[in-house]
Scaffold this motif. Structure first.
Motif, PDB file in Angstrom:
ATOM      1  N   LEU A  37       0.865  -1.175   0.000  1.00  0.00           N
ATOM      2  CA  LEU A  37       0.000   0.000   0.000  1.00  0.00           C
ATOM      3  C   LEU A  37       0.902   1.226   0.000  1.00  0.00           C
ATOM      4  CD1 LEU A  37      -2.771   1.403   0.380  1.00  0.00           C
ATOM      5  CD2 LEU A  37      -2.523   1.011   2.820  1.00  0.00           C
ATOM      6  N   VAL A  38       0.591   2.187  -0.865  1.00  0.00           N
ATOM      7  CA  VAL A  38       1.376   3.416  -0.951  1.00  0.00           C
ATOM      8  C   VAL A  38       0.435   4.592  -0.735  1.00  0.00           C
ATOM      9  CG1 VAL A  38       2.846   4.882  -2.398  1.00  0.00           C
ATOM     10  CG2 VAL A  38       2.988   2.378  -2.609  1.00  0.00           C
ATOM     11  N   THR A  39       0.701   5.404   0.305  1.00  0.00           N
ATOM     12  CA  THR A  39      -0.057   6.646   0.436  1.00  0.00           C
ATOM     13  C   THR A  39       0.688   7.718  -0.330  1.00  0.00           C
ATOM     14  OG1 THR A  39       0.976   7.360   2.520  1.00  0.00           O
ATOM     15  CG2 THR A  39      -1.008   5.979   2.677  1.00  0.00           C
ATOM     16  N   HIS A  40      -0.072   8.575  -1.005  1.00  0.00           N
ATOM     17  CA  HIS A  40       0.521   9.479  -2.000  1.00  0.00           C
ATOM     18  C   HIS A  40      -0.398  10.675  -2.173  1.00  0.00           C
ATOM     19  CE1 HIS A  40       2.092  10.682  -5.970  1.00  0.00           C
ATOM     20  NE2 HIS A  40       3.072   9.797  -5.809  1.00  0.00           N
ATOM     21  N   GLY A  41       0.158  11.810  -2.504  1.00  0.00           N
ATOM     22  CA  GLY A  41      -0.661  12.964  -2.862  1.00  0.00           C
ATOM     23  C   GLY A  41      -1.484  12.659  -4.097  1.00  0.00           C
ATOM     24  N   THR A  42      -2.668  13.246  -4.154  1.00  0.00           N
ATOM     25  CA  THR A  42      -3.604  12.892  -5.228  1.00  0.00           C
ATOM     26  C   THR A  42      -3.290  13.546  -6.569  1.00  0.00           C
ATOM     27  OG1 THR A  42      -5.123  14.630  -4.500  1.00  0.00           O
ATOM     28  CG2 THR A  42      -5.480  12.400  -3.617  1.00  0.00           C
ATOM     29  N   ASP A  43      -2.587  14.682  -6.562  1.00  0.00           N
ATOM     30  CA  ASP A  43      -2.371  15.387  -7.827  1.00  0.00           C
ATOM     31  C   ASP A  43      -1.574  14.592  -8.842  1.00  0.00           C
ATOM     32  OD1 ASP A  43      -3.773  17.899  -7.588  1.00  0.00           O
ATOM     33  OD2 ASP A  43      -2.327  18.423  -6.031  1.00  0.00           O
ATOM     34  N   THR A  44      -0.580  13.826  -8.404  1.00  0.00           N
ATOM     35  CA  THR A  44       0.236  13.052  -9.349  1.00  0.00           C
ATOM     36  C   THR A  44       0.251  11.563  -9.020  1.00  0.00           C
ATOM     37  OG1 THR A  44       2.321  13.400  -8.153  1.00  0.00           O
ATOM     38  CG2 THR A  44       1.709  15.076  -9.788  1.00  0.00           C
ATOM     39  N   MET A  45      -0.755  11.108  -8.283  1.00  0.00           N
ATOM     40  CA  MET A  45      -0.833   9.692  -7.916  1.00  0.00           C
ATOM     41  C   MET A  45      -0.830   8.781  -9.146  1.00  0.00           C
ATOM     42  SD  MET A  45      -3.736   7.780  -5.598  1.00  0.00           S
ATOM     43  CE  MET A  45      -3.516   8.841  -4.193  1.00  0.00           C
ATOM     44  N   ALA A  46      -1.584   9.144 -10.164  1.00  0.00           N
ATOM     45  CA  ALA A  46      -1.655   8.298 -11.358  1.00  0.00           C
ATOM     46  C   ALA A  46      -0.307   8.241 -12.075  1.00  0.00           C
ATOM     47  CB  ALA A  46      -2.754   8.804 -12.302  1.00  0.00           C
ATOM     48  N   VAL A  47       0.448   9.331 -12.050  1.00  0.00           N
ATOM     49  CA  VAL A  47       1.773   9.353 -12.682  1.00  0.00           C
ATOM     50  C   VAL A  47       2.685   8.332 -11.998  1.00  0.00           C
ATOM     51  CG1 VAL A  47       3.813  10.764 -13.170  1.00  0.00           C
ATOM     52  CG2 VAL A  47       1.522  11.766 -13.372  1.00  0.00           C
ATOM     53  N   THR A  48       2.726   8.369 -10.670  1.00  0.00           N
ATOM     54  CA  THR A  48       3.547   7.404  -9.930  1.00  0.00           C
ATOM     55  C   THR A  48       3.009   5.987 -10.130  1.00  0.00           C
ATOM     56  OG1 THR A  48       4.141   9.097  -8.319  1.00  0.00           O
ATOM     57  CG2 THR A  48       4.452   6.798  -7.649  1.00  0.00           C
ATOM     58  N   GLY A  49       1.700   5.837 -10.183  1.00  0.00           N
ATOM     59  CA  GLY A  49       1.105   4.528 -10.431  1.00  0.00           C
ATOM     60  C   GLY A  49       1.570   3.925 -11.746  1.00  0.00           C
ATOM     61  N   ARG A  50       1.701   4.759 -12.752  1.00  0.00           N
ATOM     62  CA  ARG A  50       2.183   4.258 -14.050  1.00  0.00           C
ATOM     63  C   ARG A  50       3.640   3.798 -13.946  1.00  0.00           C
ATOM     64  NH1 ARG A  50      -1.617   8.218 -15.722  1.00  0.00           N
ATOM     65  NH2 ARG A  50      -0.108   9.925 -15.882  1.00  0.00           N
ATOM     66  N   VAL A  51       4.449   4.487 -13.148  1.00  0.00           N
ATOM     67  CA  VAL A  51       5.840   4.066 -12.933  1.00  0.00           C
ATOM     68  C   VAL A  51       5.871   2.722 -12.201  1.00  0.00           C
ATOM     69  CG1 VAL A  51       7.980   4.636 -11.698  1.00  0.00           C
ATOM     70  CG2 VAL A  51       6.769   6.411 -12.983  1.00  0.00           C
ATOM     71  N   LEU A  52       4.974   2.547 -11.238  1.00  0.00           N
ATOM     72  CA  LEU A  52       4.948   1.304 -10.455  1.00  0.00           C
ATOM     73  C   LEU A  52       4.497   0.100 -11.271  1.00  0.00           C
ATOM     74  CD1 LEU A  52       3.526   2.642  -7.071  1.00  0.00           C
ATOM     75  CD2 LEU A  52       5.859   1.838  -7.535  1.00  0.00           C
ATOM     76  N   GLN A  53       3.900   0.327 -12.421  1.00  0.00           N
ATOM     77  CA  GLN A  53       3.442  -0.798 -13.241  1.00  0.00           C
ATOM     78  C   GLN A  53       4.592  -1.657 -13.759  1.00  0.00           C
ATOM     79  OE1 GLN A  53       0.604   1.382 -15.808  1.00  0.00           O
ATOM     80  NE2 GLN A  53      -1.004   0.215 -14.775  1.00  0.00           N
ATOM     81  N   SER A  54       5.824  -1.180 -13.632  1.00  0.00           N
ATOM     82  CA  SER A  54       6.975  -1.995 -14.038  1.00  0.00           C
ATOM     83  C   SER A  54       7.354  -3.025 -12.971  1.00  0.00           C
ATOM     84  CB  SER A  54       8.180  -1.096 -14.337  1.00  0.00           C
ATOM     85  OG  SER A  54       8.652  -0.485 -13.144  1.00  0.00           O
ATOM     86  N   VAL A  55       6.738  -2.969 -11.790  1.00  0.00           N
ATOM     87  CA  VAL A  55       7.008  -3.930 -10.713  1.00  0.00           C
ATOM     88  C   VAL A  55       6.034  -5.102 -10.892  1.00  0.00           C
ATOM     89  CG1 VAL A  55       7.082  -4.335  -8.223  1.00  0.00           C
ATOM     90  CG2 VAL A  55       7.747  -2.094  -9.150  1.00  0.00           C
ATOM     91  N   ALA A  56       6.571  -6.277 -11.123  1.00  0.00           N
ATOM     92  CA  ALA A  56       5.730  -7.449 -11.378  1.00  0.00           C
ATOM     93  C   ALA A  56       5.550  -8.293 -10.121  1.00  0.00           C
ATOM     94  CB  ALA A  56       6.365  -8.296 -12.476  1.00  0.00           C
ATOM     95  N   GLY A  57       4.462  -9.058 -10.095  1.00  0.00           N
ATOM     96  CA  GLY A  57       4.257 -10.059  -9.064  1.00  0.00           C
ATOM     97  C   GLY A  57       3.771  -9.534  -7.719  1.00  0.00           C
ATOM     98  N   LYS A  58       3.321  -8.279  -7.666  1.00  0.00           N
ATOM     99  CA  LYS A  58       2.847  -7.708  -6.404  1.00  0.00           C
ATOM    100  C   LYS A  58       1.505  -7.035  -6.635  1.00  0.00           C
ATOM    101  CE  LYS A  58       7.500  -6.661  -4.777  1.00  0.00           C
ATOM    102  NZ  LYS A  58       7.852  -6.816  -3.387  1.00  0.00           N
ATOM    103  N   THR A  59       0.712  -6.995  -5.592  1.00  0.00           N
ATOM    104  CA  THR A  59      -0.502  -6.193  -5.595  1.00  0.00           C
ATOM    105  C   THR A  59      -0.141  -4.878  -4.932  1.00  0.00           C
ATOM    106  OG1 THR A  59      -1.872  -8.172  -5.434  1.00  0.00           O
ATOM    107  CG2 THR A  59      -2.920  -6.066  -4.870  1.00  0.00           C
ATOM    108  N   ILE A  60      -0.205  -3.802  -5.703  1.00  0.00           N
ATOM    109  CA  ILE A  60       0.193  -2.474  -5.247  1.00  0.00           C
ATOM    110  C   ILE A  60      -1.035  -1.577  -5.318  1.00  0.00           C
ATOM    111  CG2 ILE A  60       1.716  -0.504  -5.646  1.00  0.00           C
ATOM    112  CD1 ILE A  60       3.496  -2.588  -7.291  1.00  0.00           C
ATOM    113  N   VAL A  61      -1.437  -1.045  -4.182  1.00  0.00           N
ATOM    114  CA  VAL A  61      -2.599  -0.166  -4.125  1.00  0.00           C
ATOM    115  C   VAL A  61      -2.157   1.188  -3.602  1.00  0.00           C
ATOM    116  CG1 VAL A  61      -4.890   0.206  -3.120  1.00  0.00           C
ATOM    117  CG2 VAL A  61      -4.187  -2.105  -3.795  1.00  0.00           C
ATOM    118  N   MET A  62      -2.526   2.220  -4.335  1.00  0.00           N
ATOM    119  CA  MET A  62      -2.208   3.593  -3.942  1.00  0.00           C
ATOM    120  C   MET A  62      -3.468   4.269  -3.432  1.00  0.00           C
ATOM    121  SD  MET A  62       0.222   4.720  -7.096  1.00  0.00           S
ATOM    122  CE  MET A  62       0.893   6.087  -6.150  1.00  0.00           C
ATOM    123  N   THR A  63      -3.312   5.081  -2.395  1.00  0.00           N
ATOM    124  CA  THR A  63      -4.438   5.853  -1.892  1.00  0.00           C
ATOM    125  C   THR A  63      -3.929   7.152  -1.298  1.00  0.00           C
ATOM    126  OG1 THR A  63      -6.549   5.685  -0.706  1.00  0.00           O
ATOM    127  CG2 THR A  63      -4.568   4.930   0.476  1.00  0.00           C
TER     128      THR A  63
END
Length: 160
Positions: free
Chosen positions: A76-102
């Protein structure tokens, strides 16, 4: 064990009075989890204390590296909402994990905050969703590759 990384953002903002500028303070997440009687095994690591508009590529790489290096498969990653989706796209390169941002539209320290709900929702999501990267905000799950923040509506929406 759920790994929780905090990066700052509105969820951790502190306002000193009505006229002051905010500061991103120490994460309130351990207190929030304790006060809400959360017993799921977890550990909280504060990676940084930044507004998401201040995050740069090096910060996003540090977040990605921490998530990739974690021995947890549920993150789970807590993150500011303005660029959360940008960081989420970077995290998509990490395989084999369930990653949830809020995050939150209002600081966790204010009464009308959505922080408690969003964190609880994200904790449930990280335990039930298949591997991948997700944004969990206001009772909805989003794909960061197709999501934007609707500032006027104070919510996330799927891009059309």
């Amino acid at each position: 064990m759920i790994e929780i990384f905090t990066t700052g953002g509105t969820i951790d903002k502190v306002y000193f009075d009505a006229l002051s500028e905010y500061q991103v303070g120490p994460t309130t997440l351990p207190d929030l989890l304790r006060e809400n009687n959360v017993h799921v095994p977890h550990r909280v690591t504060q990676l940084m204390r930044k507004d998401s508009l201040e995050l740069d590529d090096a910060d996003r790489e540090a977040i990605r590296a921490a998530v990739a290096a974690s021995d947890a498969t549920q993150v789970l990653v807590t993150h500011g909402t303005d660029t959360m989706a940008v960081t989420g796209r970077v995290l998509q390169s990490v395989a084999g994990k369930t990653i949830v941002m809020t995050g939150a539209m209002q600081p966790a320290s204010v009464r009308a905050s959505d922080a408690e709900f969003n964190v609880g929702f994200a904790l449930a999501a990280v335990q039930t969703l298949p591997p991948g990267v997700y944004i969990a905000m206001n009772g909805m799950i989003f794909d960061p590759a197709r999501t934007v923040k609707d500032r006027a509506g104070a919510r996330f929406v799927a891009e059309s």
